[in-house]
Design a protein around this motif. Sequence first.
Motif, PDB file in Angstrom:
ATOM      1  N   ALA A 175       0.824  -1.203   0.000  1.00 16.37           N
ATOM      2  CA  ALA A 175       0.000   0.000   0.000  1.00 16.37           C
ATOM      3  C   ALA A 175       0.861   1.257   0.000  1.00 16.37           C
ATOM      4  CB  ALA A 175      -0.899   0.006   1.222  1.00 16.37           C
ATOM      5  N   ASN A 176       2.001   1.166   0.600  1.00 19.17           N
ATOM      6  CA  ASN A 176       2.724   2.385   0.930  1.00 19.17           C
ATOM      7  C   ASN A 176       4.169   2.298   0.447  1.00 19.17           C
ATOM      8  OD1 ASN A 176       3.899   4.564   2.118  1.00 19.17           O
ATOM      9  ND2 ASN A 176       2.788   4.355   4.026  1.00 19.17           N
ATOM     10  N   TYR A 214      -0.635  -8.511   4.396  1.00 19.61           N
ATOM     11  CA  TYR A 214      -0.130  -9.876   4.250  1.00 19.61           C
ATOM     12  C   TYR A 214      -0.746 -10.856   5.254  1.00 19.61           C
ATOM     13  CZ  TYR A 214       3.392  -7.820   1.183  1.00 19.61           C
ATOM     14  OH  TYR A 214       4.038  -7.165   0.165  1.00 19.61           O
ATOM     15  N   GLY A 215      -1.681 -10.375   6.069  1.00 16.95           N
ATOM     16  CA  GLY A 215      -2.300 -11.254   7.043  1.00 16.95           C
ATOM     17  C   GLY A 215      -3.704 -11.670   6.628  1.00 16.95           C
ATOM     18  N   SER A 270       1.493  -2.991   8.172  1.00 14.21           N
ATOM     19  CA  SER A 270       0.574  -2.303   7.271  1.00 14.21           C
ATOM     20  C   SER A 270       1.342  -1.463   6.245  1.00 14.21           C
ATOM     21  CB  SER A 270      -0.398  -1.421   8.055  1.00 14.21           C
ATOM     22  OG  SER A 270       0.232  -0.225   8.477  1.00 14.21           O
ATOM     23  N   TYR A 271       2.582  -1.080   6.560  1.00 15.96           N
ATOM     24  CA  TYR A 271       3.371  -0.330   5.581  1.00 15.96           C
ATOM     25  C   TYR A 271       3.853  -1.227   4.451  1.00 15.96           C
ATOM     26  CZ  TYR A 271       3.543   3.410   9.050  1.00 15.96           C
ATOM     27  OH  TYR A 271       3.204   4.380   9.945  1.00 15.96           O
ATOM     28  N   GLU A 284      11.594   4.831   9.180  1.00 13.93           N
ATOM     29  CA  GLU A 284      12.856   4.293   9.688  1.00 13.93           C
ATOM     30  C   GLU A 284      12.656   3.369  10.888  1.00 13.93           C
ATOM     31  OE1 GLU A 284      15.500   4.370   7.283  1.00 13.93           O
ATOM     32  OE2 GLU A 284      16.256   3.912   9.283  1.00 13.93           O
ATOM     33  N   ALA A 285      11.784   3.782  11.793  1.00  7.12           N
ATOM     34  CA  ALA A 285      11.568   2.981  13.003  1.00  7.12           C
ATOM     35  C   ALA A 285      11.026   1.601  12.635  1.00  7.12           C
ATOM     36  CB  ALA A 285      10.615   3.698  13.954  1.00  7.12           C
ATOM     37  N   THR A 286      10.219   1.560  11.600  1.00  6.42           N
ATOM     38  CA  THR A 286       9.685   0.282  11.134  1.00  6.42           C
ATOM     39  C   THR A 286      10.788  -0.552  10.486  1.00  6.42           C
ATOM     40  OG1 THR A 286       7.465   1.174  10.809  1.00  6.42           O
ATOM     41  CG2 THR A 286       8.032  -0.786   9.544  1.00  6.42           C
ATOM     42  N   VAL A 287      11.564   0.061   9.628  1.00 11.44           N
ATOM     43  CA  VAL A 287      12.677  -0.646   8.980  1.00 11.44           C
ATOM     44  C   VAL A 287      13.580  -1.288  10.031  1.00 11.44           C
ATOM     45  CG1 VAL A 287      14.773  -0.378   7.592  1.00 11.44           C
ATOM     46  CG2 VAL A 287      12.679   0.818   6.931  1.00 11.44           C
TER      47      VAL A 287
END
Lengths: 285, 285
Positions: free
Chosen positions: B16-17, B74-75, B69-70, B24-27
């Motif tokens: 989606a994104n 996939y769930g 979600s970024y 960055e925090a997600t990476v």
Amino acid sequence: MATGRPTHTADRGRPANRGRGIPEATVARLPLYLRALTALSERSVPTVSSEELASAAGVNSAKLRKDFSYLGSYGTRGVGYDVEYLVYQISRELGLTQDWPVVIVGIGNLGHALANYGGFASRGFRVAALLDADPAVVGTSAAGLPVRHMDELEDIVEDEQVSIGVITTPPGAAQQVCDRLVAAGVTSILNFAPTVLSVPDGVDVRKVDLSIELQILAFHEQRKAGEEAEQALAAPAAAKAAASSGPSSEPVVPAAADRPARTAAKLRRAAASGTDGDLPAVMPA
Amino acid sequence: MATGRPTHTADRGRPANRGRGIPEATVARLPLYLRALTALSERSVPTVSSEELASAAGVNSAKLRKDFSYLGSYGTRGVGYDVEYLVYQISRELGLTQDWPVVIVGIGNLGHALANYGGFASRGFRVAALLDADPAVVGTSAAGLPVRHMDELEDIVEDEQVSIGVITTPPGAAQQVCDRLVAAGVTSILNFAPTVLSVPDGVDVRKVDLSIELQILAFHEQRKAGEEAEQALAAPAAAKAAASSGPSSEPVVPAAADRPARTAAKLRRAAASGTDGDLPAVMPA
DNA sequence: TAGATTGTTAATCGATTAACAATC
DNA sequence: TAGATTGTTAATCGATTAACAATC
């Protein structure tokens, strides 16, 4: 606990924002400032401006001044910061004016490397003991210290008042070692094993993880490759457009164009990876 | 670049994104999720809920779901995430489905430790070469690889298409080594030397710094000592108050009281440190 | 005084979290 | 269908940044 922030007073030595005050992000930068200040101190530089110090520490000056404002008003307007005074204040804030005995558990390659690390002793940290479970390693020495057996862990922590433990064991042993350290009284753990440690409240864990750092770099590297591939694809069209729209001072293809070897490698990678919307090579079972 | 976020569609495989998207925090957390998922995969666990996976990775489930979600949807609602599929998607997102040749420069204790690090090879990273400037070290071997001379750096980076360099030299040599790596075409650097590296735009640097981590731990450790000292001072009064106010199920002195040895060490430290407003022992010249 | 530089404010940005509608 | 769990929203929190009044 009061949430109201006390009004700021500019008296030296009385920090404005003590208590629940200093943000984590600021705490994490204090060692950087301290390192830069120590270098200045060794060169006998008496004062430094926020601009100079920020540059040496690799941050911007607004951030540095904000960070320092949490400690108190230690600068002089129009002049800058007294290097020695600031070294002391930051050291004190970080707790480096006292002695911190540390145990290192797991004396493999990495444990050896840490035991020999110079920056260790220089800043209040002292290796109280090296520990290992392997009888073949116990009794050898590293960095001039004997490697002692894990059985001695509890006694050492008690006798030497150790509150910081460093775990450099294989991942399988890390949680167990952590549990023993915590039970013995250690309340801060630096974990080099690639494992999530669970600890009770009141115990701090920080982790250092080579694999994670490399993966973060790979993510950005892959993205660079994707961007350069896009630029390379867009370049011929852009060049044509530029040619037909007369002379221009702006280069059509920036940065990437003057590093052909690098770009070639990245294009190859971009083509090999799924970056550009290929179907996944693996699907759920 | 467009700032408007595309509306989310739930089709698999079309994130989606994408683009400037992933925070960055997600990476930085994706490798943690990947590690936990790999462990599940090895145990042949087919699916996992956000709650279970978050727990294994040491984060909370809301954060994990936001992170995922970024990447895309996939769930499966009511079921969870397919472990194998998610392993693949995160690996791809991180760029781990391709080969990343890496050079390690500076083969001292730490360089040795990294060369031997198992997690290296397992995730797409491959040690392309070990380099050192010391003739006494060149020609020896580490982790089955020969240590080669710095002079070969440029050729190796070119020949092996190396884009990631690891610096484990002494601090004095780090910037110089960094410059050579960058000039040769390396665009990601993992720096273990306690130095601020300056690099041109487009080059990523991540640093791993033992000394900084220890100092951050010391800061919190000192704070704990201060708090326990306050509690200990307050305890007698509080105990009296509790005694005179009749029976209560709440313990008067929490946590600290049942770890006497640790508390003693901390009280000693609190007394020794400047935590409680002592005059500084060092003043500006 | 004039110039320099701090310490603070306020705006902005990014990350976290709880809650819940969507939906398997 | 009923129960479970995701993906998203919106509120909150914390960090960054630029600008500038205070003041040396």
